[in-house]
Enzyme design. Sequence first.
Site: not given
Lengths: 464, 369
Positions: A315-316, A318-320
Amino acid sequence: MLFSSLTFLLYFFPIFTLLYYVIPRKLKNTTLLIGSLFFYAWGEPVYILLMVFSIIINYLIGLKIGSAKNKKQAKVYLILAILICLGLLFYFKYFNFTLDLFNQIFKLNIRYSLVTLPIGISFYSFQILSYIIDVYRGKVKAQKNLINFGVYVSLFPQLIAGPIVRYKTIEDELANRTITFEKISNGLYRFVIGLSKKVLLANTLGSIWTTYFNSNLNELSLGSAWLAIICFSLQIFFDFSGYSDMAIGLGKMYGFNFLENFDKPYISKSISEFWRRWHISLSSWFKEYVYIPLGGNRKGARRQIINIFIVWSLTGLWHGASVNFILWGMYYAILLIIEKLFLNKYLEKCPNIINHIYSIFFILIGWLIFECTDLNKLLPYISAMFNFSNLIDANFLYVLKDNIVIIIASLIVCNNYHQYLTIKLSNNENAYFTFKIIISTILIGLCLVYLIDSTYNPFIYFRF
Amino acid sequence: MKYKIFTIYILGIFVVGMIISIIHTPASFSDAENRYLEEKPKLVVSDILSGTYEKNFDKYVSDQFAFRNTAISLKTQFQMLTLQTDNSRVYFGDDYYFIDKQGKIDSTKLDTTINSINALSERTNKNITTMIVPSSALVNADKLPDNVSSDRSKALNNFNQNISSNINNIKLLDTLKNVKFQSFYRNDHHWTSDSAYVAYTKWCEAEKIKPISKDKFKIKVVSNDFLGATYSKAIPFNYKKDKIIKYEYDNQVSLTYSDGTVKNSIYEESALSKKDKYTYFTGQNDSIIKVHTSTNNGKSLLLVKDSFANSYLSFLTLHYENIYVVDPRYYNDTRNFLELYNIDDILVLYNIDNLMEDDYLSLFLDTIY
């Protein structure tokens, strides 16, 4: 194209919307597809090829999975689609980041590739994956119509910043949807609200944050440090949820019902609750397609902890493509595990106010990690937050006073406290209608004014 | 029915906005912003593919919005309503003062400039004087919103402390803070002619000459409706126009501009009918203006300056026969300047804000001997 640009608001939006309404029902999806591709191509036309490729290949794979003779054959196609989707996502988003890590770890000097990140790729890749997996699982039927599938992938309202719409949510609406004035007007109102969150609140709060974050952090006073991170957490909420509001609103206008993506996240009383309220479409995607397939909580506590770590690192990430995003994900993994293991029991006994303070504190620290793409800034900033020898300074007082109306308005709007006003009003239909007309007019006017002002650039005494 | 009305009304707003935007005749130049506006980009395939066309189109739509200036005014008004006291370009000060908001302080350029001035004083025996004019935010600190203080005072202190003692450094901050008249325009970042005159008396004191007293000048109001640069950064609905005055003295001057134009007055009458009325003083900034005066003393001055000197120049014409007015931003023919023009004295006249952001002054000073 961005929703908060004059080109969108004054050209694309009115032209497309009118065109869409007058065009016969049979051609509405074709119109949507062409409009969406035009919208996507504006500013970055090359990546439209990538999108068209993704649409066609996954359309074909979807059909193959749907018509596969046995589970094994279907699985081959499933893996193929996943490899293509994640491969493209990896190449365009994480390749340089990975190279960078390799270079650092092994002291190598491999050259970078020159790709830039295609807008929205993280969102539409996830949409495609949800479709393919759901076809494989037999939850939805493969889409036989290429145009309908293209509309699902490229639908411009949610193309750039979500929400991540699952195929089954709009499966029926892709083939058959009704458009009524009630839906259009609700959608329009929602769109105006979202636009205002972005333009009037998020942009203003964001400029406070960037000014502080780019200043000398060693001189930052405690008051300023807290004020700035609070402004950032409001900014990211209004930015993101504003975009979701606009997407949901536009979707309604064109006959689609997307699921809600934010539900007053800052009223949360625990971190677990926060993640049930923040970017719902993303966390439910990970839950459905990663956490549960990994075994979720069904394979014992140890396995559950590992699963939580995997899901949250992803998830982390995925943000960048940056180390701080992975840290940010792990940070939440640790908090969630602690809550699951024992903290929840104690939190239940605490008064609400303590729970709120606890949640907000860790959410704020979380946003700080999220923003520190330069990790060297993290510790100086945190120490400023607890530097009791430098409580407040004149600049803090000025910025607070200068923005007090915006900040108070933001605090009210972010927790939806203004609904008490509208609920009262909505009892009286006429009054509510008048209120909506007036507030929309004012908000649209202000948004236009703010957008024009942002490009206003007096260049006095220097004529180039 | 209500839904229908709402739909048509709200969509109508966007449609009307589009129609206005389409039928509006584009202007090529904005008086308020003093810059050329983006023109409609041409449809070129390569531009579309690279994204340049789209970027320029976005700029074009915003630049050419029909009610652009009204929009800025409305924003300013809304900000004032929500108790904001600046718009990131200017502070909305007390008594209708619009005062430039300054960016982050960075003293690297200033340090280089100070070194160059000091170096020059060691290399030549010319009489060097510096006059660094404080900015409106420093002088009118009481007009700024609460809790704002201009950190330009640090820069000014830095200059005063590090400038060599061989140099006549004229300090103006305390003087200008204590005057009874309006020292800066409300709507512009420049100082008024009254301030320039006071600075002139301070300069005379430092040069040990007798200033010409105020009553010897014909003091005339040349404009009553000056709305300058800081006004344009907010375009407020409520404002007070500024008066421009001049100190006229009965002497002859001839100004030769870099393009060869010769004028017999420091004042540019045509500027008074334009937006930027401060250019009444010597016109637009020029790389070099050669001034010859009826002051028959054979003395030559090199005036290195920014636009703050334009309204100050008239006082200098009373004491020098030749003045070479150089704006280093535009001037680059520097070699042997001092010998070539037989310079006796050098005056560096800059506003502190400009000085801090300037690279050209030190380049110029490093190469003129």
